[in-house]
Design an enzyme around this catalytic site. Structure first.
Site, PDB file in Angstrom:
ATOM      1  N   LYS A  77       0.848  -1.200   0.000  1.00 41.11           N
ATOM      2  CA  LYS A  77       0.000   0.000   0.000  1.00 41.11           C
ATOM      3  C   LYS A  77       0.882   1.249   0.000  1.00 41.11           C
ATOM      4  CE  LYS A  77      -3.962   1.986   2.514  1.00 41.11           C
ATOM      5  NZ  LYS A  77      -4.858   1.843   3.691  1.00 41.11           N
ATOM      6  N   SER A 152      -9.792   1.739   2.648  1.00 40.55           N
ATOM      7  CA  SER A 152      -8.937   2.528   1.798  1.00 40.55           C
ATOM      8  C   SER A 152      -7.861   1.713   1.067  1.00 40.55           C
ATOM      9  CB  SER A 152      -8.259   3.615   2.639  1.00 40.55           C
ATOM     10  OG  SER A 152      -7.386   3.034   3.592  1.00 40.55           O
ATOM     11  N   SER A 176      -9.959  -0.643   6.872  1.00 37.98           N
ATOM     12  CA  SER A 176      -9.366  -0.529   5.529  1.00 37.98           C
ATOM     13  C   SER A 176      -8.667  -1.761   4.996  1.00 37.98           C
ATOM     14  CB  SER A 176      -8.390   0.634   5.498  1.00 37.98           C
ATOM     15  OG  SER A 176      -9.113   1.814   5.317  1.00 37.98           O
TER      16      SER A 176
END
Ligand code: GLN
Length: 480
Positions: A77, A152, A176
């Site tokens: 990420k 997210s 997330s």
């Protein structure tokens, strides 16, 4: 054979037996990523130069010195710092930023021989549940490209679901990892607070954030967890509690009669899709028939989770984001005459809409006169939520809930309504407030062929038990 569809543990075997070389594998993965990314937008940065690392891995295999994840492509990420690739948090304010250090988890992955194949798309600074708040455009759900992958950590979930990577790291502040894992049909684990070092994770809510794995199955998640977990003195909230060999633990037989499962009424009420409820209830019934003890429980403060989370989360975010001022690093607005102008112009031009909303909300709840009414009160309610779980875990070992109230929603459906977006986290935020581990386990598909998951929660530092239990369910009930 479609090698890119194999699980991480299967690919490890092939590499070990030298049936595929790391160079071949990485080359093939890069091709797949470039091709699929045109549509799915899962990666913000594709690390084409990692082929050099693959060559080194190849040498290691030849010498017989290979490590746990030698030559295995993993996606990261974009809010986790990497010295050799940009870390932008999908924000314009950090466009092109390269960290001068690696995050703790990245050091560990590198030491395990993993190949960091690229940085994945996300909601800007991890603010969101759909990956639509990215400065680089939304990532799309591979099961239906008119729908969001969740957020997210949407790009990381997509990278694993669409076979672009064999595993990925995400971060989870309010859901997330678990929510996009549910929307994309993959395993996602949020470790308990303190289990994985946050050193090098760009902070959102420092008392809530945790880094964790996305994987095709529970075994793969256990392998990645074993590598990233553990004490790190550079994170003052990192706990010095021994890390189990999570993968090995999976082999131990479960003592079913002594495992008690709690089903909280509050998570099965209004707003939950009937298909999700029916499927999870069905799995719970199977577990009861199988000899596990199942009981209904209550977590009475559940409904206060969303407001509490959005007060504490925005308060911490507004503080953490103060460092992006156009001076120290990242985007700097041109033509500002005074220092004050430089700050306001850089932040005004660099941050997206949701980031600004969070900064304003967070500053408000911390401001003199409102602090007691909002922030302090939220902290008190947080204690009540923690107590709910402590009480429940006196009588049960695990809690089973849905991960999300519905399957992946359409792109644009909630983007104009922040409150509707915030409510999609209703089943995930409380685990962050309480600091306990939670996993999303793919549970089935809706009639319109969209995946959804179940969430299993465990007491703090019981990741080994949680993974073993999830593995049992996966092997017996949810694997096709
Ligand atoms: N969707 C939640 C939010 O927008 C959680 C985000 C996260 O876990 N990073 O705050």
């Amino acid at each position: 054979m479609d090698i890119h569809c194999l699980s991480l543990h299967q690919i490890k075997e092939l590499l070990k037996k030298r049936e595929i070389s790391p160079v071949e594998l990485v080359r093939q993965q890069l091709e797949i990523i470039h091709e699929k990314n045109k549509l799915l937008n899962a990666f913000i940065h594709i690390n084409d130069s990692c082929i050099e690392q693959a060559k080194q891995s190849e040498q290691r295999y030849i010498r017989g010195e290979f490590r746990e994840l030698e030559g295995v492509p993993i996606a990261i990420k974009d809010n986790i710092c990497t010295i050799d690739q940009p870390t932008t948090c999908a924000s314009k304010i950090l466009k092109g930023y390269i960290s001068p250090f690696d995050a703790h988890v990245i050091e560990n992955l590198r030491n395990s021989g993993a190949i960091l194949i690229g940085k994945t798309n996300m909601d800007e600074f991890a603010f969101g549940s759909s990956t639509e708040n990215s400065a680089y455009g939304p990532a799309l759900n591979p099961y239906d490209t008119t729908r969001v992958p969740g957020g997210s950590s949407g790009g990381s979930a997509v990278s694993v679901a669409a076979n672009m990577a064999f595993g990925a790291l995400g971060s989870d502040t309010g859901g997330s990892i678990r929510q996009p894992a549910s929307f994309c049909g993959v395993v996602g684990l949020k470790p308990g607070y303190g289990r994985v070092s946050r050193y090098g994770l760009v902070a959102f809510g420092s008392s809530l954030d945790q880094i964790g794995p996305f994987a095709r199955d529970v075994r793969d998640a256990s392998i990645i967890m074993k590598i990233i977990a553990g004490y790190d003195e550079r994170d003052s909230t990192s706990c010095n509690i021994p890390v189990a060999d999570y993968e090995k633990e999976l082999e131990k037989p479960l003592d079913k009669k002594n495992i008690r499962i709690g089903i909280p009424d509050e998570y099965f009420g209004e707003g939950l899709s009937k298909e999700i409820r029916d499927r999870i209830t069905n799995i719970i019934d199977c577990l009861a028939r199988d000899g596990f003890h199942v009981e209904r429980i209550s977590l009475p403060h559940t409904s206060y989770g969303i407001p509490t989370y959005y007060i504490i989360g925005t308060a911490e975010a507004s503080t953490n984001l103060a460092r992006f001022d156009g001076v120290k690093f990242g985007y700097r607005s041109k033509n500002s005459k005074t220092v004050f102008d430089l700050y306001t112009n850089s932040r005004g031009e660099g941050f997206g809409k949701e980031a600004k909303r969070r900064i304003i909300l967070g500053t408000f709840v911390l401001s003199a006169g409102y602090y007691e009414a909002y922030y302090l009160k939220a902290q008190k309610v947080r204690s009540l939520i923690i107590r709910d779980f402590q009480q429940a875990f006196q009588s049960v070992n695990f809690i089973i809930t849905p991960t999300t109230p519905e399957t992946a929603f359409k792109i644009g459906e909630k983007a104009i309504n922040p409150l509707a977006m915030y409510l999609s986290d209703v089943f995930t935020v409380n685990a962050n407030l309480a600091g306990i581990p939670g996993i999303n386990l793919p549970a089935g598909f809706s009639s319109d062929k969209l995946p959804f998951g179940m969430q299993i929660l465990a007491p703090a530092f019981k990741e080994a038990e949680l993974l073993s239990f999830a593995h049992y369910i996966e092997q017996n009930y949810t694997k096709e």
